[in-house]
Design an enzyme around this catalytic site. Structure first.
Site, mmCIF file in Angstrom:
data_model
loop_
_atom_site.group_PDB
_atom_site.id
_atom_site.type_symbol
_atom_site.label_atom_id
_atom_site.label_comp_id
_atom_site.label_asym_id
_atom_site.label_seq_id
_atom_site.Cartn_x
_atom_site.Cartn_y
_atom_site.Cartn_z
ATOM 1 N N ASP A 48 0.843 -1.199 0.000
ATOM 2 C CA ASP A 48 0.000 0.000 0.000
ATOM 3 C C ASP A 48 0.882 1.255 0.000
ATOM 4 O O ASP A 48 0.678 2.174 -0.800
ATOM 5 C CB ASP A 48 -0.896 0.047 1.250
ATOM 6 C CG ASP A 48 -1.837 -1.145 1.369
ATOM 7 O OD1 ASP A 48 -3.059 -0.948 1.355
ATOM 8 O OD2 ASP A 48 -1.340 -2.287 1.487
ATOM 9 N N GLU A 71 -4.991 7.583 0.542
ATOM 10 C CA GLU A 71 -5.493 6.868 1.724
ATOM 11 C C GLU A 71 -4.424 6.748 2.806
ATOM 12 O O GLU A 71 -4.699 6.939 3.984
ATOM 13 C CB GLU A 71 -5.965 5.446 1.367
ATOM 14 C CG GLU A 71 -6.505 4.749 2.616
ATOM 15 C CD GLU A 71 -6.777 3.264 2.442
ATOM 16 O OE1 GLU A 71 -6.614 2.724 1.334
ATOM 17 O OE2 GLU A 71 -7.154 2.641 3.453
ATOM 18 N N ASP A 132 -6.193 5.463 -3.991
ATOM 19 C CA ASP A 132 -6.276 4.310 -3.085
ATOM 20 C C ASP A 132 -5.295 3.292 -3.664
ATOM 21 O O ASP A 132 -5.577 2.618 -4.646
ATOM 22 C CB ASP A 132 -7.703 3.743 -3.035
ATOM 23 C CG ASP A 132 -7.864 2.706 -1.917
ATOM 24 O OD1 ASP A 132 -6.845 2.146 -1.477
ATOM 25 O OD2 ASP A 132 -9.014 2.471 -1.517
ATOM 26 N N ILE A 134 -3.949 0.414 -2.735
ATOM 27 C CA ILE A 134 -4.502 -0.946 -2.798
ATOM 28 C C ILE A 134 -5.881 -0.847 -2.172
ATOM 29 O O ILE A 134 -6.007 -0.656 -0.955
ATOM 30 C CB ILE A 134 -3.654 -1.982 -2.021
ATOM 31 C CG1 ILE A 134 -2.280 -2.148 -2.661
ATOM 32 C CG2 ILE A 134 -4.385 -3.341 -1.987
ATOM 33 C CD1 ILE A 134 -1.398 -3.208 -1.990
ATOM 34 N N ASP A 135 -6.902 -0.910 -2.996
ATOM 35 C CA ASP A 135 -8.257 -0.946 -2.465
ATOM 36 C C ASP A 135 -8.629 -2.421 -2.345
ATOM 37 O O ASP A 135 -8.371 -3.202 -3.261
ATOM 38 C CB ASP A 135 -9.201 -0.219 -3.427
ATOM 39 C CG ASP A 135 -10.634 -0.203 -2.921
ATOM 40 O OD1 ASP A 135 -10.826 -0.092 -1.697
ATOM 41 O OD2 ASP A 135 -11.558 -0.302 -3.756
ATOM 42 N N THR A 137 -7.536 -4.215 0.559
ATOM 43 C CA THR A 137 -6.306 -4.805 1.119
ATOM 44 C C THR A 137 -6.557 -6.223 1.635
ATOM 45 O O THR A 137 -5.701 -7.091 1.517
ATOM 46 C CB THR A 137 -5.753 -3.919 2.255
ATOM 47 O OG1 THR A 137 -5.618 -2.591 1.754
ATOM 48 C CG2 THR A 137 -4.395 -4.397 2.732
ATOM 49 N N HIS A 224 -17.877 -4.458 6.017
ATOM 50 C CA HIS A 224 -17.837 -3.283 5.125
ATOM 51 C C HIS A 224 -19.198 -2.994 4.514
ATOM 52 O O HIS A 224 -19.445 -1.881 4.063
ATOM 53 C CB HIS A 224 -16.826 -3.498 3.991
ATOM 54 C CG HIS A 224 -15.415 -3.613 4.458
ATOM 55 N ND1 HIS A 224 -14.384 -3.955 3.616
ATOM 56 C CD2 HIS A 224 -14.858 -3.420 5.685
ATOM 57 C CE1 HIS A 224 -13.250 -3.987 4.289
ATOM 58 N NE2 HIS A 224 -13.509 -3.668 5.545
ATOM 59 N N SER A 248 -13.019 -4.733 -3.185
ATOM 60 C CA SER A 248 -12.486 -3.565 -3.909
ATOM 61 C C SER A 248 -13.409 -2.989 -4.972
ATOM 62 O O SER A 248 -14.487 -3.509 -5.248
ATOM 63 C CB SER A 248 -11.137 -3.888 -4.563
ATOM 64 O OG SER A 248 -11.309 -4.505 -5.833
ATOM 65 N N LYS A 251 -15.550 -4.243 -8.217
ATOM 66 C CA LYS A 251 -17.017 -4.358 -8.351
ATOM 67 C C LYS A 251 -17.563 -3.332 -9.342
ATOM 68 O O LYS A 251 -18.448 -3.641 -10.132
ATOM 69 C CB LYS A 251 -17.696 -4.167 -6.982
ATOM 70 C CG LYS A 251 -17.455 -5.317 -6.016
ATOM 71 C CD LYS A 251 -18.283 -5.178 -4.751
ATOM 72 C CE LYS A 251 -17.723 -4.242 -3.718
ATOM 73 N NZ LYS A 251 -16.396 -4.596 -3.169
ATOM 74 N N ARG A 265 -23.984 -1.453 -1.408
ATOM 75 C CA ARG A 265 -23.103 -1.331 -0.236
ATOM 76 C C ARG A 265 -23.901 -0.661 0.875
ATOM 77 O O ARG A 265 -24.129 0.556 0.832
ATOM 78 C CB ARG A 265 -21.894 -0.476 -0.637
ATOM 79 C CG ARG A 265 -20.797 -0.397 0.417
ATOM 80 C CD ARG A 265 -19.638 0.452 -0.103
ATOM 81 N NE ARG A 265 -18.506 0.419 0.773
ATOM 82 C CZ ARG A 265 -17.503 -0.458 0.683
ATOM 83 N NH1 ARG A 265 -17.496 -1.366 -0.266
ATOM 84 N NH2 ARG A 265 -16.500 -0.414 1.538
ATOM 85 N N ASP A 278 -12.495 5.317 -2.084
ATOM 86 C CA ASP A 278 -13.122 4.012 -2.301
ATOM 87 C C ASP A 278 -14.194 4.052 -3.393
ATOM 88 O O ASP A 278 -14.760 3.009 -3.733
ATOM 89 C CB ASP A 278 -13.756 3.495 -1.000
ATOM 90 C CG ASP A 278 -12.717 2.932 -0.029
ATOM 91 O OD1 ASP A 278 -11.652 2.470 -0.500
ATOM 92 O OD2 ASP A 278 -12.958 2.969 1.193
HETATM 93 N N1 A3P Z 1 -17.047 -0.228 8.382
HETATM 94 C C1 A3P Z 1 -16.813 -0.028 7.090
HETATM 95 N N2 A3P Z 1 -17.835 0.216 6.229
HETATM 96 C C2 A3P Z 1 -17.616 0.409 4.915
HETATM 97 N N3 A3P Z 1 -16.383 0.405 4.354
HETATM 98 C C3 A3P Z 1 -15.333 0.174 5.154
HETATM 99 C C4 A3P Z 1 -15.476 -0.059 6.530
HETATM 100 N N4 A3P Z 1 -14.245 -0.259 7.072
HETATM 101 C C5 A3P Z 1 -13.350 -0.162 6.040
HETATM 102 N N5 A3P Z 1 -14.001 0.107 4.886
HETATM 103 C C6 A3P Z 1 -13.461 0.349 3.562
HETATM 104 O O1 A3P Z 1 -13.780 -0.758 2.726
HETATM 105 C C7 A3P Z 1 -12.796 -0.776 1.731
HETATM 106 C C8 A3P Z 1 -12.807 -2.091 0.997
HETATM 107 O O2 A3P Z 1 -14.043 -2.230 0.385
HETATM 108 P P1 A3P Z 1 -14.565 -3.646 -0.099
HETATM 109 O O3 A3P Z 1 -15.166 -4.321 1.072
HETATM 110 O O4 A3P Z 1 -15.580 -3.232 -1.137
HETATM 111 O O5 A3P Z 1 -13.395 -4.358 -0.665
HETATM 112 C C9 A3P Z 1 -11.528 -0.508 2.471
HETATM 113 O O6 A3P Z 1 -10.588 -0.013 1.556
HETATM 114 P P2 A3P Z 1 -9.037 -0.481 1.706
HETATM 115 O O7 A3P Z 1 -8.981 -1.942 1.492
HETATM 116 O O8 A3P Z 1 -8.429 0.334 0.619
HETATM 117 O O9 A3P Z 1 -8.608 -0.046 3.074
HETATM 118 C C10 A3P Z 1 -11.957 0.500 3.520
HETATM 119 O O10 A3P Z 1 -11.688 1.853 3.142
HETATM 120 MG MG MG Z 2 -10.097 1.336 -0.277
HETATM 121 MG MG MG Z 3 -7.111 0.680 3.903
HETATM 122 MG MG MG Z 4 -6.505 0.965 0.320
#
Ligand code: A3P
Ligand code: MG
Ligand code: MG
Ligand code: MG
Length: 341
Positions: A48, A71, A132, A134-135, A137, A224, A248, A251, A265, A278
């Site tokens: 990242d 980020e 971002d 790495i979205d 992670t 998430h 990420s 989608k 979401r 995001d």
């Molecule tokens: N409680 C929460 N509700 C929604 N999104 C959240 C969350 N906690 C973390 N995230 C975000 O969800 C992203 C990943 O989304 P997804 O679930 O669609 O893969 C994360 O990005 P990062 O992985 O860049 O930190 C983070 O920013």
């Molecule tokens: Mg992200």
């Molecule tokens: Mg993150």
């Molecule tokens: Mg990220």
């Protein structure tokens, strides 16, 4: 008339391509002690930090005046990790910068040692880049989906968006077939999918609503996005297919190319605010492919509020012909949840 943003688009593609190379390298060599835990308990890896350093230094070299909303916060790195890790990050970023990934690519952009900062606060006015690195992670660490995400935002509106998905199958029905996709959009000029190398660029256009094939794209992580709320919405829409769970902004890319039907979401609790990085490139890619992205009440996302999208009502993205039906189902699901509470 829409502005072409030709240079910005090429730079963004080049930066995302290099970061895809870097993150794939990191994954292949990832060792456990390279995963840190940030203050907010989300995992972050040297990948990242190195990918953000790489992208932001390329942006800074080309557009030294443009602020960057990233980020990752390098201050956390200084506190939480040692010199060995910092050196590793610089080494990874430098290595990815000089790779000959495509004819003319490096020579065109070059790189300077400039001090790129990613801690801009965002806001309504002027140009800013949003990274971002790495979205997803968590998906990255599982060897599943993740995305390198970059957007140019001007006066609170996303103008250019690029998403790189090194692990994404070209065709979801052939998980063992070709992998690696770039999604690119410029406002007013449409969206495209191409290989990470840039080969086979294909314009994206979402198919109209078809109840027979319609399904939801949603997070793998139930923390998430509420899986139970989306299941209720799905039932109300009489969807028969199971959701496609994927980490990420891959989608958004999948939705834009016709996979699934809607990205849903829904908030998992009170308090979390969605982050602009995001959703910035993904939302533009879907819009330019003929879709619509709003909160669950139908209000467009506002990228001019700062680093977050403000109060969180959840996010829905779908083709225009399905949007009203989806919002209706969300409202009914919420009424049901309130009645039970
Ligand atoms: N409680 C929460 N509700 C929604 N999104 C959240 C969350 N906690 C973390 N995230 C975000 O969800 C992203 C990943 O989304 P997804 O679930 O669609 O893969 C994360 O990005 P990062 O992985 O860049 O930190 C983070 O920013
Ligand atoms: Mg992200
Ligand atoms: Mg993150
Ligand atoms: Mg990220």
């Amino acid at each position: 008339m829409s502005i072409a943003y030709t240079t910005e688009k090429q730079l963004a593609i080049s930066a995302v391509r290099r970061a895809c190379y870097l993150t794939s390298q990191v994954f292949n060599k990832l060792v456990k002690n390279e995963t840190l835990t940030k203050g907010d308990k989300t995992p972050v890896t040297v990948g990242d930090y190195a990918a953000q350093a790489l992208i932001s230094s390329m942006l800074h070299h080309a557009y030294p005046e443009d602020p960057i909303v990233g980020e990752e916060d390098a201050a956390e790195l200084r506190v939480e990790s040692g010199k060995v890790q910092r050196d590793r990050i610089v080494e990874l970023a430098n290595e990815a910068l000089v790779q000959d990934l495509q004819e003319g690519d490096y020579a065109e952009w070059g790189i300077g040692p400039g001090k790129a900062q990613g801690n801009h606060e965002g806001g309504r006015n002027g140009r800013m880049w949003c990274i971002d690195p790495i979205d997803g992670t968590k998906g990255f660490l599982r060897g599943e989906q993740y995305a390198v995400c970059l957007a140019l935002i001007i006066d609170g509106e996303v103008k250019v968006g690029v998403i790189g998905c090194p692990n994404l199958p070209h065709d979801l029905s052939k998980p063992d077939g070709g992998k690696g996709c770039l999604f690119v959009a410029v406002r007013g000029q449409g969206a495209q999918q191409m290989a990470v190398s840039g080969a086979n660029p294909t314009p994206l256009s979402m198919p109209p609503y078809d109840p027979a094939t319609f399904s939801f794209l949603e997070s793998v992580e139930a923390a998430h996005s509420s899986h139970s709320t989306s299941e209720k919405i799905s039932k109300l829409m009489q969807i028969t297919h199971s959701p496609i769970r994927m980490d990420s902004q891959a989608k958004y890319g999948c939705l834009a190319r016709g996979d699934g039907g809607a990205y849903v979401r829904m908030p998992t609790g009170v308090g979390y605010k969605e982050k602009i990085w995001d959703h910035a490139p993904g939302s533009l890619i879907v819009e330019e492919a003929g879709g619509i992205v709003t909160n669950s009440q139908g209000v467009p996302l506002d990228f001019g509020l700062g680093r977050t999208l403000g109060e969180n009502f959840g996010i829905v993205a779908t083709v225009k012909s399905a949007h009203a039906k989806l919002l209706d189902a969300v409202a009914k699901a919420h009424e049901g949840e309130k009645a039970k509470a």
